[in-house]
Motif scaffolding. Structure first.
Motif, PDB file in Angstrom:
ATOM      1  N   LEU B 323       0.660  -1.227   0.076  1.00  0.00           N
ATOM      2  CA  LEU B 323      -0.009   0.000   0.034  1.00  0.00           C
ATOM      3  C   LEU B 323       1.019   1.186   0.086  1.00  0.00           C
ATOM      4  O   LEU B 323       0.552   2.245  -0.716  1.00  0.00           O
ATOM      5  CB  LEU B 323      -0.886  -0.008   1.229  1.00  0.00           C
ATOM      6  N   VAL B 324       1.966   1.224   0.952  1.00  0.00           N
ATOM      7  CA  VAL B 324       2.892   2.393   0.934  1.00  0.00           C
ATOM      8  C   VAL B 324       3.492   2.457  -0.357  1.00  0.00           C
ATOM      9  O   VAL B 324       3.780   3.611  -0.969  1.00  0.00           O
ATOM     10  CB  VAL B 324       3.791   2.184   2.314  1.00  0.00           C
ATOM     11  N   THR B 325       3.949   1.400  -0.888  1.00  0.00           N
ATOM     12  CA  THR B 325       4.887   1.461  -2.069  1.00  0.00           C
ATOM     13  C   THR B 325       4.008   2.046  -3.205  1.00  0.00           C
ATOM     14  O   THR B 325       4.418   2.928  -3.905  1.00  0.00           O
ATOM     15  CB  THR B 325       5.183   0.006  -2.319  1.00  0.00           C
ATOM     16  N   ALA B 326       2.683   1.431  -3.264  1.00  0.00           N
ATOM     17  CA  ALA B 326       1.787   1.941  -4.419  1.00  0.00           C
ATOM     18  C   ALA B 326       1.625   3.361  -4.321  1.00  0.00           C
ATOM     19  O   ALA B 326       1.563   4.252  -5.156  1.00  0.00           O
ATOM     20  CB  ALA B 326       0.787   1.140  -4.540  1.00  0.00           C
ATOM     21  N   LEU B 327       1.237   3.894  -3.002  1.00  0.00           N
ATOM     22  CA  LEU B 327       0.892   5.370  -2.674  1.00  0.00           C
ATOM     23  C   LEU B 327       2.294   6.172  -3.135  1.00  0.00           C
ATOM     24  O   LEU B 327       1.913   7.358  -3.580  1.00  0.00           O
ATOM     25  CB  LEU B 327       0.661   5.497  -1.346  1.00  0.00           C
ATOM     26  N   LEU B 328       3.453   5.933  -2.965  1.00  0.00           N
ATOM     27  CA  LEU B 328       4.338   6.665  -3.312  1.00  0.00           C
ATOM     28  C   LEU B 328       4.764   6.328  -4.622  1.00  0.00           C
ATOM     29  O   LEU B 328       4.842   7.352  -5.370  1.00  0.00           O
ATOM     30  CB  LEU B 328       5.823   5.944  -2.445  1.00  0.00           C
ATOM     31  N   ALA B 329       5.018   5.214  -5.251  1.00  0.00           N
ATOM     32  CA  ALA B 329       5.305   4.907  -6.776  1.00  0.00           C
ATOM     33  C   ALA B 329       4.718   5.211  -7.688  1.00  0.00           C
ATOM     34  O   ALA B 329       4.998   5.956  -8.623  1.00  0.00           O
ATOM     35  CB  ALA B 329       5.951   3.440  -6.793  1.00  0.00           C
ATOM     36  N   ILE B 330       3.500   4.904  -7.702  1.00  0.00           N
ATOM     37  CA  ILE B 330       2.434   5.183  -8.709  1.00  0.00           C
ATOM     38  C   ILE B 330       2.252   6.591  -9.021  1.00  0.00           C
ATOM     39  O   ILE B 330       2.350   7.191 -10.144  1.00  0.00           O
ATOM     40  CB  ILE B 330       1.186   4.231  -8.893  1.00  0.00           C
ATOM     41  N   PRO B 331       1.875   7.356  -8.204  1.00  0.00           N
ATOM     42  CA  PRO B 331       1.169   8.714  -8.358  1.00  0.00           C
ATOM     43  C   PRO B 331       2.486   9.634  -8.798  1.00  0.00           C
ATOM     44  O   PRO B 331       2.631  10.061  -9.899  1.00  0.00           O
ATOM     45  CB  PRO B 331       0.600   9.364  -7.197  1.00  0.00           C
TER      46      PRO B 331
END
Ligand SMILES: Nc1ncnc2c1ncn2[C@@H]1O[C@H](COP(=O)(O)OP(=O)(O)O)[C@@H](O)[C@H]1O
Ligand SMILES: [Mg+2]
Lengths: 273, 533
Positions: B323-331
């Motif tokens: 979740l943290v990874t996605a919130l950082l990396a995707i946007p």
């Protein structure tokens, strides 16, 4: 944005009222265009008439498209391109930094060589421009704009039952007319067409030519074409370009029957090109 | 594709011999190339199949667990200390439940005067903490206290492994009937087999195992007669000398059935003793050993006992980290890609940035772990071993991947769409967000999910920020101590007990299921977006 468009409608009405058929719409003065160091257009000046079709002809690479793109500042989107000179439209220099190219393009529509409908529905293709410019107050007004634009482009009868179908599902000729309708939808004053028929078959080409002839009554149309016959058929004025220079510009009939310049003569008779 | 070779007899004037030769060469090259391609694909498929087969065959035993069933009265004085009916006190009273079940086993199998070693072996059939689910269940239904209940506890990992065919090779042999027996349980029993009994299978098994033995230790032979198990102390010409091991303390009767269990390894070389095997056989005969789906694997956090260890904490930890990874990396990745691809001027600076992003994608992941430890933990003072830091590190790790994939997706949107939008007077931003980005979305999504899948399987950087800590609790949030699936797999794979092996394979399967799910989501989302043309 609204104000601008209404201004235009106002001017258009005035012109109609004064019956000013032979009126200059776009006045280009001493235009030079460079791609990085390389000069593509050399000091071209020409007056483009309103309510008439002006054809740009000339061999490949002579700068027709480049010059056409100056009129709606599409050259701004090409990083290496720089334009010098003045283009006066309705009393203002469109190259002035105070003119927003986005506003300009809502008044100078463009149709490209290859039909390029958005990968959206037919309806959304037309509605997109009016939507972003806030031209329609509500759904019904938007519906009206879509219908009238499609009617003006001669496409309404063919697509009225499938407005939700993707624009890309139409045939090439229909797609090009869709693009014309899309350009018309933002009620421009000038429509630029860069070889609009070069990707179409003869029958679709004939339909577009008919359409251009109809649109001439309302708009200032500039068309780049490779086909001498097409230029002769649809245009009232013709400009012949060669190696980035404007060689000859005048009434189409005269250019084709009695060219002054030998290069024009050679090109028209097919000796080079 | 292959046109038939022209018949030389009927060839026209334009088919010269040289042309035919060239044609033949071309066909040969084509065939060769096709063969190479098929060969390469065959290798890839075989490798995949080998991997799956080996993991699944190893893991299959971890998904099933042998449970020991007790029919037992949950006496209040044993399970509810000081007559409490507080569920928490009951749930915490692990030793009370443990003693109750141990006593029940002792009453059944051991005499009053059994020595400590024997008792320890018996109690070793299950671990202390195995009663935890029973205690929790009782705590949840306090009215169970004082009533007769059927409860089951997980058998110790070694016993479980033995029942699944591990620990030692073995052969079960039917020896017919006892002809006569003499002696007493205390001093040794001698039985003779019915005349004409074929003992060649027994001799063969013992001989075979002896031959296999690495240290020349003799294989063990256990004999079961009725409900009693003996170990063999010697063979004479017509008798077998037996020593009592476990079960009913009654001397064998003639005409009772007799069976032998030959174990490849001597007692000293195995983790399960002769007695434990005998008790296991007896319990099995009683029908008190049942196979159950190993839900522990999904409900429990990590444990030092393989039979109690589960992936729950690691699954939640992995989800929080992702979740943290996605919130950082995707946007960040998408916006960086959009800026670089659509807005940034093409000059030295952007070239430099591009080169660096490409290089960053190739940086070994462990370096990101060092960076995370130095920046997030040492400099910003974030806690160690938490999904927040893990997610940030993995986010930085996959950021270049997301940027590169997104840029490729944006690049693949035909420029005519951009000019079309600009042509009707859309601004640059409008053309990007209304037209280009939606068209690039499937590609961006695929790239992002592939990046996330890479992050999900990443171990090295997480080791460096302390996510390898032993975590016995399911984390509640991204700032709780936690571990993740790949680290758990790494830890389990280094466990000393044999039982960690299937456990590790099972955790790998859980991880693979997650990866497959992510890819599935990617495919579904892509279909969804593509349907909008
Ligand atoms: N984006 C561009 N960057 C650099 N040079 C260009 C670009 N577009 C056109 N040119 C150059 O400008 C000249 C005129 O091109 P163009 O206007 O496309 O000619 P035409 O439309 O008459 O065939 C050509 O020499 C062409 O190579
Ligand atoms: Mg051109």
């Amino acid at each position: 944005m609204d104000g601008n468009v209404e201004d235009f409608v106002e001017t258009a009405r005035n012109k109609q009222a004064l019956n000013m058929a032979e009126m200059t719409k776009v006045d280009c003065r001493h235009i030079d265009v460079f791609y990085d160091e390389k000069q593509a257009i050399y000091d071209i000046s020409m007056e483009i008439q309103d309510r008439a079709v002006t054809a740009f002809i000339g061999p490949s690479g002579c700068g027709k498209s480049t010059f056409l793109r100056c009129i709606n500042r599409m050259n701004d989107t090409i990083e290496s391109a720089s334009v010098k000179g003045q283009i006066i439209m309705d009393g203002a220099d469109i190259n002035d930094p105070s003119i927003d190219p986005v506003l300009l393009r809502s008044r100078v529509g463009m149709v490209f060589q290859k039909p390029n409908p958005f990968p959206k529905s037919i309806y959304d293709n037309i509605a997109y421009g009016p939507r972003i410019h806030g031209l329609a107050a509500g759904k019904s007004e938007l519906d009206e704009i879509v219908e009238s634009s499609l009617r003006k482009a001669g496409l309404w009868e063919e697509v009225k039952d499938r407005l939700a179908a993707p624009g890309t599902s139409l045939s090439g000729g229909q797609q090009q007319r869709l693009c014309i309708a899309r350009a018309i939808a933002v009620s421009p004053e000038v429509i630029l067409m860069d070889e609009p028929c070069s990707a179409l078959d003869p029958i679709a080409t004939a339909r577009i030519e008919e359409l251009i002839d109809e649109l001439r009554e309302r708009y200032c149309i500039v068309i780049v074409t490779h086909s001498m016959q097409q230029a002769a058929r649809v245009s009232q004025r013709t400009a012949f370009f060669h190696l980035g220079k404007l060689v000859e510009y005048g009434d189409t009939e005269r250019i084709f029957t009695n060219p002054e310049d030998s290069r024009t003569q050679d090109y028209i008779t097919g000796r080079f090109g | 594709m292959n046109s038939p070779a022209p018949n030389p007899e009927t060839k026209g004037t334009f088919v010269t011999d040289a042309a035919l030769k060239r044609l033949k060469k071309r066909h040969a090259a084509e065939t060769r190339f096709k063969f190479y391609g098929q060969f390469a694909i065959a290798i890839a498929v075989l490798a995949l199949i080998a991997l799956l087969v080996s993991i699944i065959s190893q893991a299959s035993s971890a998904f099933q667990r042998n449970m020991l069933v007790f029919d037992i009265t949950l006496n209040a004085e044993d399970v509810a200390p000081n007559g409490t009916d507080d569920p928490d006190a009951i749930a915490r009273n692990v030793s009370g439940f443990n003693l109750l079940l141990q006593d029940s086993l002792r009453d059944q199998f051991l005499p009053e005067d059994a020595d400590a070693s024997e008792t320890r072996q018996l109690f070793g059939l299950f671990t202390r903490l195995a009663v935890l689910p029973v205690a929790k269940k009782t705590a949840a239904h306090v009215d169970m206290v004082g009533t007769q209940q059927t409860v089951s506890v997980a058998l110790a990992d070694d016993i479980d492994l033995y029942l699944k065919g591990g620990v030692t090779e073995r052969k079960s042999i039917d020896l017919g009937q006892v002809a006569s027996a003499r002696g007493a349980i205390g001093d040794g029993i001698y039985v003779s087999l019915a005349p004409g009994t074929d003992t060649s299978a027994l001799a063969e098994a013992i001989g075979g195992f002896q031959e296999q033995s690495l240290d020349d230790s003799a294989p063990t032979t256990l004999i079961g007669i009725g409900n009693t198990w003996y170990s063999v102390t010697g063979f004479s010409s017509n008798e077998i000398a037996l020593a009592y091991l476990a079960g009913a303390r009654v001397a064998p009767d003639p005409s009772q059935g007799i069976r032998a269990l030959v174990l490849a390894q001597a007692e000293a070389n195995r983790t399960v003793s002769d007695r434990q095997i005998a008790w296991t056989m007896l319990l099995k005969d009683e029908g008190r050993i049942r196979k159950a789906f190993n839900s522990t694997l999904f409900t429990n956090a990590d444990s030092t006992y393989p039979e109690l260890a589960g992936t729950a904490a690691a699954i939640v930890g992995s989800l929080l980290t992702m979740l943290v990874t996605a919130l950082l990396a995707i946007p960040v990745g998408i916006f960086a890609a959009v800026y670089l691809e659509e807005f940034a001027p093409k000059n030295r600076m952007t070239d430099l940035i591009e080169v660096n992003i490409n290089n960053l994608a190739a940086v070994p992941s462990i370096v990101f772990g060092l960076l995370g430890a130095a920046v997030f933990i040492n400099f910003f003072g974030m806690p160690r071993s938490v999904p927040l830091v893990g997610g940030l590190v993995l986010g930085l790790l996959v950021l270049p991947t997301v940027i590169i994939a997104s840029r490729a997706a944006l690049k693949s949107v035909p420029p005519s769409i951009r000019t079309a939008a600009l042509g009707v007077g859309a601004s640059k931003t409008q053309s990007v967000f209304h037209h280009v980005l939606p068209l690039a979305a499937p590609g961006i999504l695929t790239g992002s999910i592939i990046g996330m899948a890479r992050a999900l399987g990443e171990t090295a950087p997480l080791l460096l920020i302390g996510m390898v800590a032993f975590v016995a609790e399911v984390p509640d949030g991204p700032t709780d101590e936690s571990t993740v699936l790949p680290v758990l797999i790494y830890k389990w794979s280094t466990g000393a007990e044999r039982a960690w092996e299937p456990q590790t394979a099972a955790a790998i399967i859980v991880l693979l299921v997650f990866l497959v799910l992510m890819n599935l989501i990617a495919i579904i989302l892509r279909r969804r977006f593509e349907r909008r043309w």
